[in-house]
Design a protein around this motif. Structure first.
Motif: not given
Length: 308
Positions: A7-13, A25-28, A99-105, A157-160
């Motif tokens: 799981x890749x986490x990024x702190x935007x600020x 990784x490999x999840x849309x 918390x918001x869940x969207x698709x990458x495409x 994957x959301x539940x993970x």
């Protein structure tokens, strides 16, 4: 065999209290999490203009369980702006985080999201790990079989991801023995799993399992009718909420379903109606050792590698 996930986490600020993004990784899918104080920045991000499902989460100090609203929208930014208004103006006051869940495409459509929203509300209700604010829910099954399979994977994957971000309300009991659970002394002669425990007194009779490191009280477990410590957080707040949500039957004082607790002490407190030291009160089926001794044995049995 269980496989690990990256799981890749990024702190935007750069701050853990700011806007976070999460991806597997490999999840849309793509996840955004932010405090309400950062909403003005959040809604400017491109993800918020997409079709998505979102969670509004608040914590009332008088309640042990978080309050959660689950929604969906073609334009999440505008929907969140509406929710940010006062109650008198049609908004929602209770929430502190989103918390918001969207698709990458662009392959996640309105139909997909409505299906996800329906399933997420169903899981949150069934799990009983939150106070669900949604006034109504609906079953949405207008997806082709292949799309349903894809969305169920997306849901997994959301539940993970969400628990990694601190959102615990979508956890489910996934691995239970199919046999009928027997309580008290009879259970010890019939069930030999190392991870099963019991708590038995003259007016309580409960069974629990440790699954994937988490503590679940099993359906049918008997709860003490009398509460002798109303000051304790689990008896004052959590226990009444479990009755209100019908996790515990108010007529029979038994668990209607398996339920995940944050700790054996929380489970013991609800069941006994008083403060409980779960490490001492719960005992392993078959050996009769305490939960604390069982934990100690798990560590003592590990052979450490010697340094060369």
């Amino acid at each position: 065999m269980a496989h690990g996930k990256s799981i890749k986490l990024f702190l935007t600020d750069g701050s853990p209290n700011g806007i976070l993004t999460a991806e597997i990784i490999n999840w849309t899918g793509h996840v955004l999490s932010a405090p309400r104080t950062k909403l003005s920045e959040l809604i400017q991000r491109e993800e918020c203009a997409r079709t998505g499902v979102y969670f509004l989460v608040g914590h009332d100090p008088e309640n042990s369980l978080p309050s959660v609203y689950i929604g969906e929208s073609d334009d999440v930014a505008n929907r969140l702006k509406q929710h940010n208004r006062t109650e008198e103006s049609g908004g929602k006051d209770f929430w502190e985080k989103v918390c918001l869940v969207t698709g990458k495409d662009q392959n996640i459509t309105k139909t997909h999201i409505k299906y996800l929203e329906s399933r997420l509300i169903e899981i949150a209700k069934r799990g009983g790990q939150c106070q669900l604010i949604n006034g109504t829910s609906h079953q949405y099954n207008r997806l082709p079989e292949s799309d349903t399979a894809d969305m169920e994977y997306f849901l997994e994957q959301i539940q993970v991801v969400l628990p990694v971000l601190g959102y615990e309300f979508l956890k489910e009991m996934k691995k239970l023995s199919q046999k009928t659970q027997t309580m008290a002394t009879t259970v010890s002669s019939e069930i030999t799993e190392e991870t099963e425990f019991y708590l038995a007194t003259k007016d309580t009779n409960a069974s629990a399992k440790v699954i994937d490191g988490e503590f679940y009280v099993l359906a049918g477990s008997q709860v003490r009718r009398e509460v002798t410590d109303t000051r304790h957080t689990y008896t004052k707040n959590l226990r009444p909420q479990l009755f209100e949500n019908n996790i515990i039957n108010s007529d029979t004082y038994t668990f209607n379903q398996d339920y995940l607790f944050s700790s054996p002490s929380a489970a013991g407190g609800v069941i006994l109606g008083r403060a409980s030291n779960g490490r001492k009160d719960w005992r392993q089926v078959g050996t009769n050792i305490t939960y604390g001794q069982w934990l100690e044995n798990q560590v003592d049995s590990v052979e450490l590698k010697e340094e060369l």
